[in-house]
Design a protein around this motif. Sequence first.
Motif: not given
Length: 331
Positions: A44-53, A90-105
């Motif tokens: 199924q095709e899905k949009e690559d949306l930005p992190v909004t939450e 899953i395992a992977g690399i963080v691309l972007d984080v929300g404004s309140k994310v404290s554990f990752f960058q």
Amino acid sequence: MWLLSQIGPLHYAKQRNHLERDVTMKGLYFQQSSTDEEITFVFQEKEDLPVTEDNFVKLQVKACALSQINTKLLAEMKMKKDLFPVGREIAGIVLDVGSKVSFFQPDDEVVGILPLDSEDPGLCEVVRVHEHYLVHKPEKVTWTEAAGSIRDGVRAYTALHYLSHLSHGKSVLIMDGASAFGTIAIQLAHHRGAKVISTACSLEDKQCLERFRPPIARVIDVSNGKVHVAESCLEETGGLGVDIVLDAGVRLYSKDDEPAVNLQLLPHKHDIITLLGVGGHWVTTEENLQLDPPDSHCLFLKGATLAFLNDEVWNLSNVQQGKYLYILFID
């Protein structure tokens, strides 16, 4: 866990630029028939949306493990959807984080388990997930190792640490030790200084378990159906019984009433109660376990405890899951 998929080995910078340009991408979903008997897999095709939450992380998937889809549990939780995402470890690399994310960058390497209600499948180039479902991946652990071991690792740690309070010098019976769950549980038990006894369902499993280092105290071959597990455990413990039992299912009735071949190799529930020591802990994966009053009375006399290992226990609290995953990878 029956399949492991690793996303192609392209240069990370090129991948990231490519992903940022893409507007849509494909993810794998499954669709269940109205009779709940047939499952169809679809892309199924899905949009690559930005992190909004605020607390969500956008993740580039490097590896995804495919575990059996528990359609019964989905029905019990009344999760009715047209399409269900496929792949959750899953395992992977963080691309972007929300404004309140404290554990990752961005650029952090992480591993985790997507929740049952995730909108994104693990088998997709990019997913969005709450930060509490992820932990940092150790540098020396490969992508496939991380994604392939996280589920059974959490299960094994939950069973030994939280449900049975494993400590140095305890004796542990781990049923079907050559399974994915069993091998991780054996290693965790040895790490805590426990004495491990395990069962093998075939000659190959027996040979595999006998190669463990440090060695397993006793490997019980149940493949021919002639070895009595309770007698072997009592003999190994000098008649005291084992402190902890991790089963891989149990027989509730006699062998005549349960003719299925796979059930023939499982111990009877009475055998588990017999081999359990005073103050012991029985951790079971048998969701339909039935104990008669005499069984309960025997457990009462031994001061024993019974705990159920729910495969989806980490979905009950995303905060608690984050704690489980963190402890598992640093222990």
